[in-house]
Design a protein around this motif. Structure first.
Motif, short mmCIF file in Angstrom:
data_model
loop_
_atom_site.label_atom_id
_atom_site.label_comp_id
_atom_site.label_asym_id
_atom_site.label_seq_id
_atom_site.Cartn_x
_atom_site.Cartn_y
_atom_site.Cartn_z
N VAL A 59 0.80 -1.07 -0.10
CA VAL A 59 0.67 -0.03 -0.35
C VAL A 59 0.49 1.09 0.21
CG1 VAL A 59 -1.42 1.55 1.28
CG2 VAL A 59 -1.73 -1.29 0.75
N GLY A 106 -1.85 12.25 4.67
CA GLY A 106 -1.33 11.17 3.98
C GLY A 106 -0.01 10.27 4.65
N GLY A 116 -4.81 -2.90 -1.66
CA GLY A 116 -5.36 -2.03 -0.67
C GLY A 116 -7.07 -2.49 -0.34
N GLU A 169 0.65 10.80 -2.15
CA GLU A 169 1.14 12.09 -1.20
C GLU A 169 2.17 13.09 -1.89
OE1 GLU A 169 3.38 10.61 2.64
OE2 GLU A 169 2.12 9.02 2.37
N TYR A 182 1.82 2.60 -3.43
CA TYR A 182 1.14 3.75 -4.67
C TYR A 182 1.23 4.45 -3.67
CZ TYR A 182 -3.23 1.40 -2.59
OH TYR A 182 -3.75 1.05 -1.86
N TYR A 183 0.39 4.37 -2.48
CA TYR A 183 -0.06 5.18 -1.22
C TYR A 183 0.93 6.55 -1.57
CZ TYR A 183 -2.64 7.00 2.65
OH TYR A 183 -3.96 8.03 4.02
N THR A 184 2.27 6.75 -0.88
CA THR A 184 2.95 7.62 -1.41
C THR A 184 3.12 8.72 -2.95
OG1 THR A 184 4.55 6.45 0.21
CG2 THR A 184 5.94 8.42 -0.96
N SER A 193 0.18 8.32 8.30
CA SER A 193 -0.87 7.36 7.49
C SER A 193 1.07 5.96 7.07
CB SER A 193 -1.97 7.70 6.56
OG SER A 193 -3.21 7.72 7.00
N SER A 194 1.41 6.72 6.47
CA SER A 194 2.14 6.44 5.58
C SER A 194 3.18 5.61 6.32
CB SER A 194 3.13 6.62 4.06
OG SER A 194 3.40 8.44 4.90
N SER A 206 -8.24 2.36 8.52
CA SER A 206 -6.58 1.38 8.73
C SER A 206 -6.39 0.29 9.90
CB SER A 206 -5.52 2.42 9.20
OG SER A 206 -5.80 3.53 8.11
N ASP A 210 -3.56 -1.15 -5.79
CA ASP A 210 -5.32 -0.78 -4.20
C ASP A 210 -5.99 -1.16 -3.88
OD1 ASP A 210 -6.05 1.60 -3.31
OD2 ASP A 210 -7.69 1.65 -4.42
#
Length: 552
Positions: free
Chosen positions: A104, A345, A403, A112, A107-109, A348-349, A250, A399
């Motif tokens: 996660v 973001g 995710g 961000e 790609y989450y970064t 969480s990351s 989360s 995702d």
């Protein structure tokens, strides 16, 4: 018993870090879209019920599991879960708690990094002279790596690496660094959100135009907060509400367990888990619902919002709308918006890095710097393809499988472990140990029966989603002998690429594009499976090391 080499400095820092873990991009980007797509007021009641009967029990479970494993010297889900049963296989179920976070964050970064670069573009006035369509196309060109932003080719890759580097640096300072970021980032996030929410609530019809004469921000607010009780009978809305709970809290990831493993043995986890959970809900419901929908409705009208609701609104529409408030306040609003998204973001990351670091510290003796850097390298290897092949769905595959599906599977399994294998009596005792808060006894029953049942329904619902999400029509058709038509978005359809095959059939002129997309989606799945097997191999190797040490 091993003593943790890292610990939380204060209860406030812990709560803010836990809340920061939960308060993420989903609060401001996903929640408004889910609410719009599921009828506004028809979504809120199922959403709140799901929070009470699924979200809170999962928070109770993950905080309890984490603290239980931590007092036995374990700070990652493979051995936290393994400590709760005599079966050796539970530590391999715990692989999900490391795998999901690495996949996660990859790609989450990237999201961000969008917020980071958009703050810069807002400061230099990039969006000021642009029309609505130009702002929209700017985002599309950016993610498709078309042209050169600021005259720098492949700038999205560079910005991604910079943001990932910021995460790695903070992680290398340990829980103390994460706590400091939470203490700064969470108040700023709430401040920025309050400014925008106030503006959204106070717009009214003052920004209606000749193009959108009926635009009124209050239409968006009323749409969200006018209950429609027919939603209680709509399975589609319930599935969407349950899915949002996973994103917003989360849960099912492994980061909460890791954070909780550094707690003191008699820390009040009942109150802590509720505090972090309700803080997240406050931010999501009060702030998340008061920004995108009211502001867009205030300028463009509710009908436009209903027709165009999507994840991209945050980047393709909001910058243009902020400009309509004037150059100065438009800049302030843009900084507030993308600034709060960035802080949401990164808090969480950062949590996503701790399970890997805890595992490498416990099993291989790696320090904070080595653990953080190795996490960054692994995330970079996983994340680069999501940038380079974004247009071909690499990002979407991560995702969906890491995710979304992975969260539900892991949450269901850990719930069964805690309440059935570990036992509800032991679970209830662990949850209430050191608690000043008296948890209603009904939650014993909810945690053992209702929450696992809901998780099974969510998983089955995703597996066999009927065409058009029309559950009533699908059940009637099945009873009439017409069979069960699967929706292209169902898990079964996605596994077999039926969704892409249908798109290819309906759009033969772009057959080559869909063929490429099918290839890259398969490649993304192979990469995700490889990551899972790699982590499982590390867990197996660490297990052999533990056995050798115990025999010596």
């Amino acid at each position: 018993m091993k003593k943790p080499s890292d610990s939380w400095g204060s209860r406030t820092g812990l709560i803010l870090a836990m809340a920061g873990n939960a308060v993420g991009l989903g609060n401001f980007l996903r929640f408004p879209v889910q609410a719009i797509q599921n009828g506004g007021g028809t979504f809120i009641i199922p959403y709140l019920i799901c929070f009470l009967v699924m979200g809170i029990p999962l928070l109770f479970t993950e905080w309890s599991i984490g603290r239980f494993g931590g007092k036995r010297g374990n700070h990652s889900t493979p051995y936290i879960l393994g400590s709760m049963s005599n079966s050796n296989w539970w530590k391999y179920i715990g692989v999900f708690g490391i795998f999901t976070n690495v996949a996660v964050v990859a790609y989450y970064t990237y999201i961000e990094s969008w917020t980071f670069i958009y703050v810069i573009h807002t400061l230099v006035g990039t969006f000021t002279p642009m029309s609505q369509s130009e702002v929209s196309m700017f985002f599309i060109h950016y993610v498709n790596l078309e042209g050169s932003d600021f005259g720098i080719p492949y700038l999205p890759v560079i910005v991604y690496m910079v943001v990932l580097g910021i995460n790695v640096y903070i992680l290398s300072t340990g829980l103390g660094g994460i706590e400091k970021v939470a203490k700064i980032g969470m108040p700023l996030l709430i401040l920025f959100g309050t400014v925008l929410a106030y503006k959204g609530w106070s717009m009214g019809a003052g920004y209606a135009s000749e193009t959108f004469p009926d635009a009124n921000a209050w239409d968006g607010i009323n749409f969200l907060w006018t209950p429609q009780y027919t939603s209680l009978l709509d399975p589609k809305v319930w599935l969407s509400a349950a899915g949002q709970i996973f994103f917003t809290l989360s849960v099912g990831m492994g980061s909460i367990q890791c954070y909780a493993s550094y707690l003191k043995e008699n820390e009040d986890i009942a109150l802590n888990s509720l505090t972090s959970g309700f803080t997240n809900e406050l931010v999501e419901i009060v702030l998340g619902s008061a920004i995108v929908i009211p502001i867009a409705a205030g300028f463009l009208g509710l009908d436009w919002v209903l027709d165009n609701a999507g994840f991209g609104m945050a980047f393709q529409t909001m910058p243009y709308l902020f400009i309509q408030w004037g150059e100065l306040f438009g800049m302030v609003a843009g900084i507030c918006w993308f600034g709060l998204l960035f802080f949401a973001g990164i808090t969480s990351s950062l949590a996503m890095g701790t399970p890997w670091m805890g595992f490498m510290k416990d099993e291989f003796g790696w320090g904070k710097v080595k653990g953080a850097v190795s996490f960054g390298v692994l995330a970079l290897l996983m994340g680069l393809p999501t940038i380079l092949f974004y247009r071909y769905g690499y990002f979407d595959e991560y995702d969906y499988w890491a995710g979304t599906v992975s969260l539900v599977v892991f949450a269901l399994l850990e719930m069964l472990l805690f309440t059935w294998v570990f036992g509800i009596d032991n679970a209830w005792s662990e949850l209430n140990r050191g608690a000043d808060l008296i948890i209603p006894g009904i939650y014993r029953w909810i945690m053992k029966y209702i929450t696992p049942l809901l998780l099974v329904l969510v998983l089955v619902g995703a597996l066999i989603t009927p065409m058009g999400n029309d559950w009533g029509g699908a059940i009637a058709g099945l009873l009439n002998g017409e069979g069960w038509m699967l929706d292209p978005g169902s898990l079964v359809s996605k596994i077999s690429h039926q969704d892409l095959q249908l798109l290819m059939k309906n759009d033969p002129l772009h057959k080559e594009f869909y063929t490429n997309k099918m290839f890259f989606s398969s490649l993304a799945r192979i990469q995700l499976i490889t990551l899972f097997l790699f982590i499982a191999l590390l867990v197996w190797y660490s297990g052999t090391k533990r056995k050798q040490i115990s025999h010596e």
